[in-house]
Design a protein around this motif. Sequence first.
Motif, PDB file in Angstrom:
ATOM      1  N   GLU A   1       0.832  -1.213   0.000  1.00 11.07           N
ATOM      2  CA  GLU A   1       0.000   0.000   0.000  1.00 11.07           C
ATOM      3  C   GLU A   1       0.860   1.254   0.000  1.00 11.07           C
ATOM      4  N   GLU A   2       1.955   1.200   0.751  1.00 16.04           N
ATOM      5  CA  GLU A   2       2.874   2.347   0.797  1.00 16.04           C
ATOM      6  C   GLU A   2       3.509   2.595  -0.571  1.00 16.04           C
ATOM      7  N   GLN A   3       3.927   1.518  -1.235  1.00 19.19           N
ATOM      8  CA  GLN A   3       4.613   1.673  -2.518  1.00 19.19           C
ATOM      9  C   GLN A   3       3.661   1.988  -3.668  1.00 19.19           C
ATOM     10  N   ILE A   4       2.420   1.550  -3.557  1.00 17.65           N
ATOM     11  CA  ILE A   4       1.429   1.871  -4.594  1.00 17.65           C
ATOM     12  C   ILE A   4       1.258   3.382  -4.712  1.00 17.65           C
ATOM     13  N   ALA A   5       1.387   4.072  -3.593  1.00 19.91           N
ATOM     14  CA  ALA A   5       1.270   5.539  -3.603  1.00 19.91           C
ATOM     15  C   ALA A   5       2.488   6.200  -4.244  1.00 19.91           C
TER      16      ALA A   5
ATOM     17  N   GLU B   1       1.097  -3.403 -11.372  1.00 20.41           N
ATOM     18  CA  GLU B   1       1.642  -4.673 -10.904  1.00 20.41           C
ATOM     19  C   GLU B   1       1.575  -4.784  -9.388  1.00 20.41           C
ATOM     20  N   LEU B   2       1.842  -3.685  -8.699  1.00 20.90           N
ATOM     21  CA  LEU B   2       1.773  -3.700  -7.233  1.00 20.90           C
ATOM     22  C   LEU B   2       0.335  -3.894  -6.747  1.00 20.90           C
ATOM     23  N   LEU B   3      -0.618  -3.300  -7.457  1.00 20.13           N
ATOM     24  CA  LEU B   3      -2.031  -3.489  -7.101  1.00 20.13           C
ATOM     25  C   LEU B   3      -2.445  -4.961  -7.274  1.00 20.13           C
ATOM     26  N   LEU B   4      -1.957  -5.579  -8.348  1.00 16.56           N
ATOM     27  CA  LEU B   4      -2.249  -6.996  -8.567  1.00 16.56           C
ATOM     28  C   LEU B   4      -1.597  -7.859  -7.492  1.00 16.56           C
ATOM     29  N   GLU B   5      -0.385  -7.456  -7.095  1.00 17.28           N
ATOM     30  CA  GLU B   5       0.302  -8.182  -6.024  1.00 17.28           C
ATOM     31  C   GLU B   5      -0.472  -8.053  -4.711  1.00 17.28           C
TER      32      GLU B   5
ATOM     33  N   CYS C   1      -8.913  -4.002  -4.979  1.00 16.97           N
ATOM     34  CA  CYS C   1      -7.599  -3.844  -5.622  1.00 16.97           C
ATOM     35  C   CYS C   1      -7.702  -3.997  -7.130  1.00 16.97           C
ATOM     36  N   LEU C   2      -8.452  -4.990  -7.564  1.00 17.58           N
ATOM     37  CA  LEU C   2      -8.597  -5.221  -9.000  1.00 17.58           C
ATOM     38  C   LEU C   2      -9.362  -4.072  -9.662  1.00 17.58           C
ATOM     39  N   ARG C   3     -10.346  -3.531  -8.961  1.00 17.34           N
ATOM     40  CA  ARG C   3     -11.079  -2.378  -9.499  1.00 17.34           C
ATOM     41  C   ARG C   3     -10.143  -1.182  -9.662  1.00 17.34           C
ATOM     42  N   LEU C   4      -9.318  -0.930  -8.644  1.00 23.83           N
ATOM     43  CA  LEU C   4      -8.357   0.173  -8.726  1.00 23.83           C
ATOM     44  C   LEU C   4      -7.348  -0.051  -9.849  1.00 23.83           C
ATOM     45  N   ALA C   5      -6.913  -1.307 -10.016  1.00 20.14           N
ATOM     46  CA  ALA C   5      -5.961  -1.626 -11.083  1.00 20.14           C
ATOM     47  C   ALA C   5      -6.568  -1.320 -12.452  1.00 20.14           C
ATOM     48  N   LEU C   6      -7.849  -1.634 -12.617  1.00 19.96           N
ATOM     49  CA  LEU C   6      -8.491  -1.392 -13.908  1.00 19.96           C
ATOM     50  C   LEU C   6      -8.833   0.076 -14.114  1.00 19.96           C
ATOM     51  N   GLU C   7      -9.095   0.789 -13.042  1.00 19.62           N
ATOM     52  CA  GLU C   7      -9.300   2.229 -13.169  1.00 19.62           C
ATOM     53  C   GLU C   7      -7.997   2.904 -13.600  1.00 19.62           C
ATOM     54  N   HIS C   8      -6.875   2.323 -13.162  1.00 20.92           N
ATOM     55  CA  HIS C   8      -5.554   2.854 -13.520  1.00 20.92           C
ATOM     56  C   HIS C   8      -5.110   2.355 -14.891  1.00 20.92           C
ATOM     57  N   ALA C   9      -5.397   1.071 -15.195  1.00 17.19           N
ATOM     58  CA  ALA C   9      -4.966   0.467 -16.465  1.00 17.19           C
ATOM     59  C   ALA C   9      -6.121  -0.365 -17.023  1.00 17.19           C
TER      60      ALA C   9
ATOM     61  N   GLU D   1      -4.605  -9.263 -17.115  1.00 23.28           N
ATOM     62  CA  GLU D   1      -4.601 -10.048 -15.880  1.00 23.28           C
ATOM     63  C   GLU D   1      -5.699  -9.571 -14.933  1.00 23.28           C
ATOM     64  N   ALA D   2      -5.814  -8.257 -14.784  1.00 25.33           N
ATOM     65  CA  ALA D   2      -6.847  -7.704 -13.900  1.00 25.33           C
ATOM     66  C   ALA D   2      -8.243  -8.006 -14.436  1.00 25.33           C
ATOM     67  N   LEU D   3      -8.400  -7.905 -15.753  1.00 26.25           N
ATOM     68  CA  LEU D   3      -9.708  -8.182 -16.356  1.00 26.25           C
ATOM     69  C   LEU D   3     -10.113  -9.642 -16.157  1.00 26.25           C
ATOM     70  N   HIS D   4      -9.153 -10.540 -16.327  1.00 31.02           N
ATOM     71  CA  HIS D   4      -9.451 -11.960 -16.117  1.00 31.02           C
ATOM     72  C   HIS D   4      -9.821 -12.229 -14.659  1.00 31.02           C
ATOM     73  N   LYS D   5      -9.057 -11.663 -13.741  1.00 32.53           N
ATOM     74  CA  LYS D   5      -9.258 -11.960 -12.321  1.00 32.53           C
ATOM     75  C   LYS D   5     -10.551 -11.358 -11.785  1.00 32.53           C
ATOM     76  N   ILE D   6     -10.874 -10.139 -12.210  1.00 33.89           N
ATOM     77  CA  ILE D   6     -12.053  -9.479 -11.635  1.00 33.89           C
ATOM     78  C   ILE D   6     -13.338 -10.181 -12.058  1.00 33.89           C
ATOM     79  N   CYS D   7     -13.286 -10.898 -13.175  1.00 28.60           N
ATOM     80  CA  CYS D   7     -14.463 -11.666 -13.605  1.00 28.60           C
ATOM     81  C   CYS D   7     -14.820 -12.698 -12.540  1.00 28.60           C
ATOM     82  N   PHE D   8     -13.804 -13.417 -12.059  1.00 34.31           N
ATOM     83  CA  PHE D   8     -14.042 -14.419 -11.015  1.00 34.31           C
ATOM     84  C   PHE D   8     -14.489 -13.765  -9.720  1.00 34.31           C
ATOM     85  N   TRP D   9     -13.785 -12.689  -9.321  1.00 32.78           N
ATOM     86  CA  TRP D   9     -14.069 -12.092  -8.016  1.00 32.78           C
ATOM     87  C   TRP D   9     -15.394 -11.341  -7.985  1.00 32.78           C
ATOM     88  N   THR D  10     -15.874 -10.905  -9.135  1.00 30.23           N
ATOM     89  CA  THR D  10     -17.211 -10.307  -9.187  1.00 30.23           C
ATOM     90  C   THR D  10     -18.256 -11.345  -8.813  1.00 30.23           C
TER      91      THR D  10
END
Length: 476
Positions: free
Chosen positions: A128-132, A141-145, A162-170, A175-184
């Motif tokens: 969280e510190e490094q994401i900022a 990548e850090l958000l996915l981690e 985290c995956l939502r933030l990753a997709l808002e950023h990228a 990878e985020a698109l694939h993962k958020i499908c499952f987590w939704t």
Amino acid sequence: MNQDFPFLNDDFEELKDLLQQFENLKAGTSHSFLDEDSFELIIDYYDEHDELPNAMQAAEMAIEQFPYSSTLLLKKANLLIESKKYQEAMDLLEKASILDSTDINLYILQTDVYLAMNQHEKAAALLEEQIAVFEGDDKTELLLELADVYDDCEEFEKVFDCLRLALEHAPNNEEALHKICFWTEFTGRNEESIRLHTNIINEHPYNQLAWFNLGTAYQGLKLYEKAIDAYQYAIVIDEKFDYAYRNMGDAYIRLRKYAEAIDVLKKHLEIAKPEDVIYEAIGHCYERQRKYTQARYYYRKASHLSPGDDKLYYKIGIAYMTEANWENAIKSIMSAIKINKNSAEYLIALGQCYIELEKNKEGLIHLLAAVRIRPSSITTWQEFIRGLYISGFYDEALIQLDAAIQKVGHKPVLQYYLAGIMFATGKSKEGMLQLETALQMNVKHVKKLIELDPTLLQHPGIVELITRYKKTKKNK
């Protein structure tokens, strides 16, 4: 393959030469110089081939020659993590951070150490510190981690965040698109997913994964028409998007649009590896259309891919039963029972087939076996008592009816069966009394009596009594 791509031969020869130089260096028979990049290649080679001692020796020799290389320190730290020497790895990572704090791999490796030491909170806080601090692909990548960290400590809502933030950023990160499908689906946050992917599509209308995820979110809310529209956009962008066809087929089945479901599921078979679940789904659609020959064909195709799946043989049997093809039904159901001997459902179907063939003794044996497997099920008792009634064993039917009441309680269907037995044994007055009791319990279940013996509708008194109770219920 290497003849088509000559440069692969060149790379292999270069790596072979480097490994030989390293072996000579270890043996002290060479005074040749290996640069930092060469050491990295050697370390990676041994690591990838699970030759950890050689990889570690190469890393130590490299660091001795290049003590201020943060990259080499990170490679050795990674080897130490693989060796489960976590504190040594963390000490080395601290040293590497002094030399270069801008390498994202430093924080990913530190995260790995914290997770290995079961210190999830420290891992999350570090990320969280490094994401900022980081931007661009490193931030993603850090958000996915971080999402993986939250998954590891079972904070599933935070994984979605985290995956939502990753997709808002990228928005196009696969990878985020694939993962958020499952987590939704897992978290049930379909409305948020719809908003997120709608925003992505507005900016990137040719993102087929975003369209697909939008479809799955709509499907999660049972908005099947909207889901199908989204899947169709995904397929327009990528006509070989097999999962879009699969999900669209499911959506059509939910809408009972079986012809459309068959079309898209057959398209899935054209572009993807055949799967038993797809063949089974097509078989289900044909069965719903009362096209039993086609249904059996696809159930058999499914059973060839999954020969241990007993329910497929059962479904083939049921399709035969629907056509009153009792002999073939028995063969298929017996195949199911060979795989699963403890299915009351299969035994009931088998018993019904034998009774239809007037092989009542065999039928009753299987129906009794079903009762013994599931003595607390009203269905098993109902079918057994019905079998006894059809076979003319009225006294035994009464005995088993009493046993059923002891096991499952005084259910309306059992009361109707009692009335039926009274009528069958010539006790019409008692039958009328028992029928009236059954109607008082539940008028709707009178159909069970008619299914048991349709000839009862020829009795004017019975028809008059049923009609009176149905009218009374309607007036209420």
